[in-house]
Enzyme design. Structure first.
Site, PDB file in Angstrom:
ATOM      1  N   GLY A 117       0.860  -1.194  -0.038  1.00 51.71           N
ATOM      2  CA  GLY A 117      -0.431  -0.295  -0.005  1.00 51.71           C
ATOM      3  C   GLY A 117       0.536   1.234   0.070  1.00 51.71           C
ATOM      4  O   GLY A 117       2.459   1.099   0.199  1.00 51.71           O
ATOM      5  N   CYS A 122       5.862  -5.966   1.357  1.00 54.48           N
ATOM      6  CA  CYS A 122       5.773  -4.669   1.350  1.00 54.48           C
ATOM      7  C   CYS A 122       4.768  -3.980   3.069  1.00 54.48           C
ATOM      8  O   CYS A 122       5.288  -3.952   3.723  1.00 54.48           O
ATOM      9  CB  CYS A 122       5.369  -4.434  -0.079  1.00 54.48           C
ATOM     10  SG  CYS A 122       6.080  -2.406  -0.062  1.00 54.48           S
ATOM     11  N   TYR A 123       3.940  -3.139   2.571  1.00 58.25           N
ATOM     12  CA  TYR A 123       3.696  -2.830   3.372  1.00 58.25           C
ATOM     13  C   TYR A 123       2.692  -3.572   4.691  1.00 58.25           C
ATOM     14  O   TYR A 123       2.592  -3.018   5.518  1.00 58.25           O
ATOM     15  CB  TYR A 123       2.438  -1.194   2.838  1.00 58.25           C
ATOM     16  CG  TYR A 123       1.483  -0.801   4.224  1.00 58.25           C
ATOM     17  CD1 TYR A 123       1.890   0.290   4.234  1.00 58.25           C
ATOM     18  CD2 TYR A 123      -0.007  -1.435   4.436  1.00 58.25           C
ATOM     19  CE1 TYR A 123       1.291   1.427   5.238  1.00 58.25           C
ATOM     20  CE2 TYR A 123      -0.534  -0.544   4.823  1.00 58.25           C
ATOM     21  CZ  TYR A 123      -0.048   1.053   5.996  1.00 58.25           C
ATOM     22  OH  TYR A 123      -0.627   1.339   6.835  1.00 58.25           O
ATOM     23  N   HIS A 144       8.143  -7.975  -3.175  1.00 61.15           N
ATOM     24  CA  HIS A 144       6.971  -8.170  -4.409  1.00 61.15           C
ATOM     25  C   HIS A 144       7.431  -9.400  -4.308  1.00 61.15           C
ATOM     26  O   HIS A 144       6.906  -9.466  -5.813  1.00 61.15           O
ATOM     27  CB  HIS A 144       5.866  -7.243  -5.037  1.00 61.15           C
ATOM     28  CG  HIS A 144       5.830  -5.505  -4.342  1.00 61.15           C
ATOM     29  ND1 HIS A 144       4.394  -5.858  -3.812  1.00 61.15           N
ATOM     30  CD2 HIS A 144       6.296  -4.740  -4.007  1.00 61.15           C
ATOM     31  CE1 HIS A 144       4.426  -4.693  -2.964  1.00 61.15           C
ATOM     32  NE2 HIS A 144       5.663  -3.946  -3.264  1.00 61.15           N
ATOM     33  N   GLU A 190       5.011 -11.344  -6.010  1.00 56.86           N
ATOM     34  CA  GLU A 190       3.381 -11.483  -7.078  1.00 56.86           C
ATOM     35  C   GLU A 190       3.432 -11.069  -7.984  1.00 56.86           C
ATOM     36  O   GLU A 190       3.624 -11.470  -9.199  1.00 56.86           O
ATOM     37  CB  GLU A 190       2.279 -10.742  -6.525  1.00 56.86           C
ATOM     38  CG  GLU A 190       2.701  -8.902  -6.675  1.00 56.86           C
ATOM     39  CD  GLU A 190       2.765  -8.393  -5.373  1.00 56.86           C
ATOM     40  OE1 GLU A 190       3.686  -9.129  -4.701  1.00 56.86           O
ATOM     41  OE2 GLU A 190       2.639  -7.824  -4.810  1.00 56.86           O
ATOM     42  N   GLY A 242     -19.999 -11.517 -28.533  1.00 58.96           N
ATOM     43  CA  GLY A 242     -19.033 -11.772 -28.392  1.00 58.96           C
ATOM     44  C   GLY A 242     -17.785 -12.673 -28.240  1.00 58.96           C
ATOM     45  O   GLY A 242     -16.473 -12.564 -28.906  1.00 58.96           O
ATOM     46  N   ASP A 248     -16.432 -12.869 -22.309  1.00 63.69           N
ATOM     47  CA  ASP A 248     -16.983 -13.273 -21.308  1.00 63.69           C
ATOM     48  C   ASP A 248     -17.861 -13.644 -21.338  1.00 63.69           C
ATOM     49  O   ASP A 248     -18.477 -14.273 -21.153  1.00 63.69           O
ATOM     50  CB  ASP A 248     -16.690 -11.535 -20.709  1.00 63.69           C
ATOM     51  CG  ASP A 248     -15.608 -11.245 -19.809  1.00 63.69           C
ATOM     52  OD1 ASP A 248     -14.756 -11.991 -20.162  1.00 63.69           O
ATOM     53  OD2 ASP A 248     -15.671  -9.933 -19.754  1.00 63.69           O
ATOM     54  N   SER A 249     -18.909 -12.905 -22.371  1.00 63.91           N
ATOM     55  CA  SER A 249     -20.792 -13.437 -22.368  1.00 63.91           C
ATOM     56  C   SER A 249     -19.928 -14.563 -23.344  1.00 63.91           C
ATOM     57  O   SER A 249     -21.329 -15.375 -22.835  1.00 63.91           O
ATOM     58  CB  SER A 249     -20.884 -11.823 -23.199  1.00 63.91           C
ATOM     59  OG  SER A 249     -20.468 -12.296 -24.738  1.00 63.91           O
ATOM     60  N   SER A 250     -18.964 -15.005 -24.444  1.00 72.10           N
ATOM     61  CA  SER A 250     -19.291 -16.178 -25.054  1.00 72.10           C
ATOM     62  C   SER A 250     -19.287 -17.176 -23.418  1.00 72.10           C
ATOM     63  O   SER A 250     -20.271 -18.306 -24.011  1.00 72.10           O
ATOM     64  CB  SER A 250     -18.304 -16.230 -26.029  1.00 72.10           C
ATOM     65  OG  SER A 250     -18.118 -15.583 -26.942  1.00 72.10           O
ATOM     66  N   LYS A 298      -9.634 -12.956 -15.498  1.00 72.82           N
ATOM     67  CA  LYS A 298      -9.837 -13.105 -16.926  1.00 72.82           C
ATOM     68  C   LYS A 298      -8.782 -14.950 -17.424  1.00 72.82           C
ATOM     69  O   LYS A 298      -9.290 -15.003 -18.425  1.00 72.82           O
ATOM     70  CB  LYS A 298      -9.107 -11.484 -17.719  1.00 72.82           C
ATOM     71  CG  LYS A 298      -9.302 -11.765 -19.615  1.00 72.82           C
ATOM     72  CD  LYS A 298     -10.445 -11.196 -19.322  1.00 72.82           C
ATOM     73  CE  LYS A 298     -11.212 -11.072 -20.582  1.00 72.82           C
ATOM     74  NZ  LYS A 298     -12.159 -10.044 -20.788  1.00 72.82           N
TER      75      LYS A 298
END
Ligand code: XMP
Length: 514
Positions: A55, A82-83, A169, A171, A224, A227-229, A370
């Protein structure tokens, strides 16, 4: 099956979603919560581990984000980053102060491999540092397990109590063995078995949808996009043609995209569902005629979508459920999850039609990042071409045409963009560049073609690399590739006599042109 959960307590750092994603890569389910979350709620969730993020603050200042000491007394392993590491020390009686030397960037870290966190990690390992405060004295019961040339406490632990603090970090990918360290924490220290897997997620999700929907009717707006697919296919697998998908072709899609969507989801496609394609191009062009202001264009495109969708929904009649392709970053960014203040309001085009007659919303991808949505898509056999589709904004080419949108300009940018994408793929760059596309500037200039004077448009090529879409850098494309794209666009696309390559980063630019 009991779901193993690790929670990330968000203290406002920039990599917080990354932390959760990395944990999930270790097959452990992970959710992000604000540091303001009550201890009682945390106890209720009964996580197997807790990670405190970085942070921007100094933990010793009065109004900085903090957490009660009891968090460290739950008997649940805690990892501070970290923070989060500094805060752990500060709250438990160690000392944190301004560092004499600020560390930033890739840094050599010397680790004590006897720590559970550093099992199988090299003794000297490159890590990503970004801090102006440092831990000058560890809290009682802690031992130092890593240091750098400038930082005496790069990591410390009280293994008996399951408390671990890391100044760097793990990550970010610049920390070469970061994923291993996070793995050691969640799979080792927290003893998670690693049951979070996409195949079982998909199976469970399909079963849950089936139970929830029963013999009800479900409506889905299909764009199309990925995500919606993926959501639509999941629904189709669960309930077949109780699902109706409405696909609105607003005439602002990329070249041939409308037909490609229809190929996959339409009557001759791969899935059992009712598919309705609405060819609304003319309607959109009419509404957009004469409009040049970007936000107004966005608004018109969003609102028109709702109109069209509503008309179709009326024809279908009442449904029980409406599907939304919400994914986990949407949940976090809209403030429901972590501490993130940034709300990309314009990215949720138009919102929901509130007059569509439905009882409940289904969001089958609400828990997924995603890359997990993509994995779920592959798991269900969705074509790779669709699963790895370039990010494409809701308002489509409408915001890649500077100024007024016309059918003629759409055609120009579609053709130029198709050439660009084809050549990027030919050069083998399509999997390495984050987002790339052609846009149509509103500039016309004089040129010469054959013996003729031309007065045509300039196309701009964009290619950026980005981790989170909040910042971006222009991608490097070999000059000969650019040259080929330029030459093909000018020769093949009528109305274009100039091609620019846009080098602007974000900030100060944005990724899209409008
Ligand atoms: P910007 O242009 O804001 O883009 O740097 C960041 C990412 O968001 C996408 N984008 C949008 N997506 N509706 C969307 O659904 C929008 O209005 C919109 N504007 C930008 C853009 O393609 C990039 O991936």
């Amino acid at each position: 099956m009991e779901k193993e959960l690790v929670i990330v307590l968000d203290f406002g750092g920039q990599y917080n979603q990354l932390v959760a994603r990395r944990v999930r890569e270790c097959n452990v389910y992970c959710e992000i919560y604000s540091y303001r979350t009550d201890l009682s709620k945390i106890k209720e969730m009964n996580p197997k581990g807790i990670i405190l993020t970085g942070g921007p603050n100094s933990c010793y200042e009065a109004d900085s984000p903090t957490y009660t000491k009891e968090l460290f007394e739950l008997g649940i392993p805690v990892l501070g980053l970290c923070y989060g590491a500094q805060l752990m020390m500060h709250v438990l009686g160690g000392k944190v102060q301004k560092a004499p030397v600020r560390e930033y960037g890739k840094t050599e870290v010397f680790v004590d491999r006897s720590s559970d966190l550093f099992e199988d990690v090299s003794e000297t390992t490159v890590c990503w540092m970004s801090h102006f405060d440092y831990i000058s004295q560890v809290a009682e019961g802690f031992r130092i397990t890593a240091h750098t040339a400038d930082c005496p406490v790069a990591a410390a632990e009280n293994a008996e109590k399951g408390l671990y603090a890391i100044q760097f970090h793990p990550e970010v990918l610049h920390t070469q063995e970061g994923t291993k360290m996070l793995y050691n924490f969640v799979r080792g220290v927290c003893d998670c078995a690693g049951t979070w897997r996409m195949d079982s997620f998909v199976e469970n999700a399909i079963r849950e949808i089936r139970e929830k929907v029963g013999d009800g009717k479900v409506l889905c707006a299909l764009s199309g996009g990925v995500d919606s697919s993926v959501a639509a296919v999941m629904l189709s697998k669960a309930i077949g043609n109780q699902l109706t998908c409405v696909f609105v072709d607003h005439g602002l899609l990329r070249k041939d995209e409308g037909d490609e969507v229809e190929e996959v989801f339409g009557p001759n496609g791969n899935y059992e569902l009712n598919f309705i394609r609405v060819n609304a191009q003319e309607r959109y062009y009419k509404k957009l005629a004469g409009v040049t202001e970007p936000e107004q264009k966005r608004k018109i495109i969003g609102e028109e979508f709702i109109r069209v969708f509503e008309e179709e929904a009326k024809k279908i009649g009442a449904v029980d459920f409406l599907v939304q392709g919400t994914i986990y970053p949407d949940v976090v960014e809209s403030g429901l999850g972590g501490e993130s203040a940034v709300i990309k309001s314009h990215h949720n085009v138009g919102g929901l039609p509130d007059y569509v007659d439905f009882k409940e919303i289904i969001e089958p991808l609400r828990d997924l990042f995603k890359d997990e949505v993509r994995k779920a898509g592959l798991e269900m056999g969705i074509p790779e071409k669709l699963v790895f589709r370039q990010p494409f904004p809701g308002p489509g080419l409408g915001i890649r045409i500077v100024g007024e949108v016309t059918a003629e300009k759409v055609k120009i940018v579609q053709e130029a963009d198709a050439i660009y994408r084809e050549e990027i793929a030919n050069a083998g760059l399509d999997k390495t560049i984050g987002q790339y596309f052609a846009a149509l500037t509103n500039m016309r200039s004089v040129g010469v073609m054959g013996d003729e004077r031309t007065y045509d448009y300039a196309v701009a090529l964009r290619a950026v690399n980005t981790i989170d879409f909040m910042t971006a850098e222009s991608a490097e494309i070999p000059f000969d590739v650019l040259q080929k794209v330029m030459s093909r666009i000018i020769n093949e696309v009528k109305g274009v006599n100039r091609v620019f390559y846009d080098l602007t980063s974000k900030p100060p630019g944005t990724i899209e042109f409008e």
